[in-house]
Design an enzyme around this catalytic site. Structure first.
Site, PDB file in Angstrom:
ATOM      1  N   THR A  30       0.863  -1.195   0.000  1.00  0.00           N
ATOM      2  CA  THR A  30       0.000   0.000   0.000  1.00  0.00           C
ATOM      3  C   THR A  30       0.894   1.238   0.000  1.00  0.00           C
ATOM      4  O   THR A  30       1.860   1.308   0.754  1.00  0.00           O
ATOM      5  CB  THR A  30      -0.926  -0.032   1.241  1.00  0.00           C
ATOM      6  OG1 THR A  30      -1.648  -1.267   1.235  1.00  0.00           O
ATOM      7  CG2 THR A  30      -1.920   1.119   1.226  1.00  0.00           C
ATOM      8  N   GLU A  64      -2.994  -7.566   6.738  1.00  0.00           N
ATOM      9  CA  GLU A  64      -2.401  -7.529   8.093  1.00  0.00           C
ATOM     10  C   GLU A  64      -2.662  -8.831   8.857  1.00  0.00           C
ATOM     11  O   GLU A  64      -2.904  -8.832  10.067  1.00  0.00           O
ATOM     12  CB  GLU A  64      -2.889  -6.299   8.868  1.00  0.00           C
ATOM     13  CG  GLU A  64      -2.464  -5.023   8.156  1.00  0.00           C
ATOM     14  CD  GLU A  64      -2.462  -3.791   9.023  1.00  0.00           C
ATOM     15  OE1 GLU A  64      -2.363  -3.923  10.248  1.00  0.00           O
ATOM     16  OE2 GLU A  64      -2.529  -2.690   8.444  1.00  0.00           O
TER      17      GLU A  64
HETATM   18  C1  FAD Z   1      -5.023  -4.503  -0.927  1.00  0.00           C
HETATM   19  C2  FAD Z   1      -3.869  -5.094  -0.158  1.00  0.00           C
HETATM   20  C3  FAD Z   1      -3.006  -4.259   0.512  1.00  0.00           C
HETATM   21  C4  FAD Z   1      -1.895  -4.800   1.206  1.00  0.00           C
HETATM   22  N1  FAD Z   1      -0.980  -3.943   1.778  1.00  0.00           N
HETATM   23  C5  FAD Z   1       0.156  -4.469   2.299  1.00  0.00           C
HETATM   24  C6  FAD Z   1       1.199  -3.584   2.762  1.00  0.00           C
HETATM   25  O1  FAD Z   1       1.072  -2.358   2.745  1.00  0.00           O
HETATM   26  N2  FAD Z   1       2.348  -4.157   3.224  1.00  0.00           N
HETATM   27  C7  FAD Z   1       2.542  -5.505   3.256  1.00  0.00           C
HETATM   28  O2  FAD Z   1       3.606  -5.945   3.685  1.00  0.00           O
HETATM   29  N3  FAD Z   1       1.567  -6.353   2.823  1.00  0.00           N
HETATM   30  C8  FAD Z   1       0.400  -5.871   2.329  1.00  0.00           C
HETATM   31  N4  FAD Z   1      -0.580  -6.724   1.868  1.00  0.00           N
HETATM   32  C9  FAD Z   1      -0.356  -8.150   1.909  1.00  0.00           C
HETATM   33  C10 FAD Z   1      -1.229  -8.891   2.929  1.00  0.00           C
HETATM   34  O3  FAD Z   1      -0.802  -8.599   4.231  1.00  0.00           O
HETATM   35  C11 FAD Z   1      -1.142 -10.382   2.588  1.00  0.00           C
HETATM   36  O4  FAD Z   1      -1.907 -10.568   1.393  1.00  0.00           O
HETATM   37  C12 FAD Z   1      -1.662 -11.285   3.686  1.00  0.00           C
HETATM   38  O5  FAD Z   1      -0.802 -11.275   4.792  1.00  0.00           O
HETATM   39  C13 FAD Z   1      -1.819 -12.742   3.206  1.00  0.00           C
HETATM   40  O6  FAD Z   1      -0.676 -13.206   2.586  1.00  0.00           O
HETATM   41  P1  FAD Z   1      -0.752 -13.888   1.123  1.00  0.00           P
HETATM   42  O7  FAD Z   1      -1.537 -13.001   0.258  1.00  0.00           O
HETATM   43  O8  FAD Z   1       0.626 -14.221   0.700  1.00  0.00           O
HETATM   44  O9  FAD Z   1      -1.594 -15.197   1.332  1.00  0.00           O
HETATM   45  P2  FAD Z   1      -1.057 -16.612   1.873  1.00  0.00           P
HETATM   46  O10 FAD Z   1      -0.235 -16.413   3.084  1.00  0.00           O
HETATM   47  O11 FAD Z   1      -0.439 -17.355   0.742  1.00  0.00           O
HETATM   48  O12 FAD Z   1      -2.396 -17.324   2.298  1.00  0.00           O
HETATM   49  C14 FAD Z   1      -3.268 -17.986   1.384  1.00  0.00           C
HETATM   50  C15 FAD Z   1      -4.321 -18.708   2.198  1.00  0.00           C
HETATM   51  O13 FAD Z   1      -3.716 -19.718   3.003  1.00  0.00           O
HETATM   52  C16 FAD Z   1      -4.035 -19.535   4.364  1.00  0.00           C
HETATM   53  N5  FAD Z   1      -2.909 -19.898   5.213  1.00  0.00           N
HETATM   54  C17 FAD Z   1      -1.609 -19.578   5.011  1.00  0.00           C
HETATM   55  N6  FAD Z   1      -0.853 -20.057   6.009  1.00  0.00           N
HETATM   56  C18 FAD Z   1      -1.696 -20.692   6.856  1.00  0.00           C
HETATM   57  C19 FAD Z   1      -1.516 -21.422   8.073  1.00  0.00           C
HETATM   58  N7  FAD Z   1      -0.318 -21.557   8.618  1.00  0.00           N
HETATM   59  N8  FAD Z   1      -2.607 -21.934   8.684  1.00  0.00           N
HETATM   60  C20 FAD Z   1      -3.854 -21.789   8.129  1.00  0.00           C
HETATM   61  N9  FAD Z   1      -4.073 -21.131   6.972  1.00  0.00           N
HETATM   62  C21 FAD Z   1      -3.009 -20.593   6.347  1.00  0.00           C
HETATM   63  C22 FAD Z   1      -4.347 -18.041   4.482  1.00  0.00           C
HETATM   64  O14 FAD Z   1      -5.126 -17.774   5.627  1.00  0.00           O
HETATM   65  C23 FAD Z   1      -5.057 -17.779   3.183  1.00  0.00           C
HETATM   66  O15 FAD Z   1      -6.394 -18.127   3.273  1.00  0.00           O
HETATM   67  C24 FAD Z   1      -1.699  -6.202   1.228  1.00  0.00           C
HETATM   68  C25 FAD Z   1      -2.608  -7.037   0.566  1.00  0.00           C
HETATM   69  C26 FAD Z   1      -3.669  -6.501  -0.146  1.00  0.00           C
HETATM   70  C27 FAD Z   1      -4.589  -7.438  -0.872  1.00  0.00           C
END
Ligand code: FAD
Length: 383
Positions: free
Chosen positions: A158, A361
């Site tokens: 973001t 987050e």
């Molecule tokens: C609009 C937007 C703004 C954002 N802004 C920022 C930002 O400013 N800075 C930043 O650093 N990030 C940012 N993010 C990233 C956001 O924090 C991540 O998308 C989020 O933490 C999830 O990570 P991922 O997308 O890699 O999903 P993944 O971690 O790959 O997860 C995929 C799925 O698997 C599940 N999962 C994963 N691990 C486990 C586990 N151990 N146990 C059970 N379930 C699990 C998750 O819950 C999810 O349903 C942003 C995301 C979006 C969409």
């Protein structure tokens, strides 16, 4: 037990509401449609002191408590969730990280301008291959005679393209896993710092989300935030506070959807019938779910403001508020039937925007893990 807001909290709430009605509500649909980052209104929020409200006064902030900051995010998100996310990530994550952990030299260099909103902050933890598993990040920071050399890329950031100050988490000791991560401040214009593609999304379309690329970014030694290899612990602390803000953000979206629904049902009541009675029941359920989340978010802010542990309380608040926002926005659209699906209708946008609450987050699954860990270690605060 006192559930009343202070006069100061009420004043902040009214300021934001007045500003939102005048300067945000009339434009939010167009910003969403055009996927345009609203620089002008961000500058207006800054002029009101709302981007640095939670920073200490000695760096130009408002010295306000966590509840006040939550009220700002909630109040802005009620009109435009994209703008609310800008406030939450700028203030809660990027500025918050520097304030909590950086040296006095970095605090003095960056926080006054972040507090005034002259510079926007971006917080860079997530990568294409590591989100929930933040400890698996691959961006590297290598120390040499002149300082640090950073290489890697960050995803879903973001303020990724409009930021001026980037807090970047990078691995300084890969063998140590999450215990070998450190945090750095990288200024816009530093050679090698670039932005990759801007990410188009289901919702939050006027929030600036982008890939951030670090290609041989050279940093002076003093750009390290706090101690080397303490970045992961720092990030968890920053996220605890950030989640109170995201809970408030979710509540703001849900509140907006409820207010739209109340207005809609008032119109429909002119012709009473079974459909209206069902709608009234839905309104009651909406209000109840939102209030349940709000109590948890106020409690998490209270624990933070009084210096008590609040990690699991913040996780609970975010989880309940985000699920309430999804439930309420889905029902708000359903209530209006086909009209609810029409683009430029607030409820259609609220539903698209609310989804991030269950992802950003820390996903809902990760919040449940935080709560379960607190339960199993006896660290869950209870009334
Ligand atoms: C609009 C937007 C703004 C954002 N802004 C920022 C930002 O400013 N800075 C930043 O650093 N990030 C940012 N993010 C990233 C956001 O924090 C991540 O998308 C989020 O933490 C999830 O990570 P991922 O997308 O890699 O999903 P993944 O971690 O790959 O997860 C995929 C799925 O698997 C599940 N999962 C994963 N691990 C486990 C586990 N151990 N146990 C059970 N379930 C699990 C998750 O819950 C999810 O349903 C942003 C995301 C979006 C969409």
């Amino acid at each position: 037990m006192d559930f009343a807001l202070t006069d100061e909290h009420r004043r902040i709430q009214e300021t934001v509401r007045d500003f939102g009605e005048r300067e945000v509500k009339p434009h939010a649909a167009a910003w969403d449609r055009d996927e345009a980052f609203p620089h002008g209104v961000v500058a207006q929020l800054a002029a009101l002191g709302l981007l640095g409200l939670g920073l200490p006064r000695d760096v130009g902030g408002g010295g306000a408590d966590a509840l006040a900051c939550a009220l700002v995010i909630e109040g802005v998100a009620r009109y435009d969730a994209s703008l609310g996310l800008t406030v939450a990530s700028h203030a809660g994550l990027a500025s918050g990280h520097i304030d909590l952990f950086a040296s006095e030299m970095l605090r003095r260099r960056y926080l006054p301008r972040l507090a005034r909103g002259e510079w926007l902050g971006a917080w860079c933890l997530t990568e294409a291959g590591s989100g929930s598993d933040a400890g698996g990040l691959r961006t590297r920071a290598v120390r040499d005679a002149d300082g640090w050399l950073l290489n890697g890329s960050k995803m879903f950031i973001t303020q990724g393209t409009v930021g001026h100050v980037y807090v970047v988490l990078a691995s300084t000791a890969p063998d140590l896993g999450h215990r070998g991560i450190s945090a750095f401040v990288v200024e816009k214009g530093t050679p090698g710092l670039g932005t990759g593609r801007k990410i188009e999304k289901l919702g939050l379309r006027s929030s600036d989300t982008a890939e951030v690329v670090l290609d041989n970014v050279r940093l002076a030694p003093g750009q390290l935030i706090g101690e080397e290899n303490r970045g992961y612990k720092q990030a968890l602390r920053v996220l605890d506070g950030g989640r109170v803000g995201i809970a408030a953000w979710c509540h703001g979206i849900g509140r907006g959807a409820l207010e739209e629904s109340i207005a809609y049902v008032r119109e429909r009541r002119r012709v009473p019938g079974p459909a209206v009675r069902a709608m009234e029941s839905t309104l009651a359920e909406m209000a109840m779910r939102l209030e349940a989340g709000r109590v948890l978010l106020c409690r998490a802010a209270y624990l933070k403001d009084t210096g008590r542990p609040f990690r699991s309380a913040a996780a609970m608040a975010k989880l309940v508020c985000s699920e309430a926002a999804m439930w309420v926005t889905t029902r708000a659209l359903q209530l209006q039937g086909g009209a609810g699906l029409v683009r430029d209708q607030p409820v259609e946008r609220y539903l698209r925007d609310a989804k991030l609450g269950e992802i950003g987050e820390g996903t809902s699954e990760m919040q449940r893990r935080v709560i379960a860990r607190a339960l199993l270690t006896g660290a869950l605060p209870s009334l």
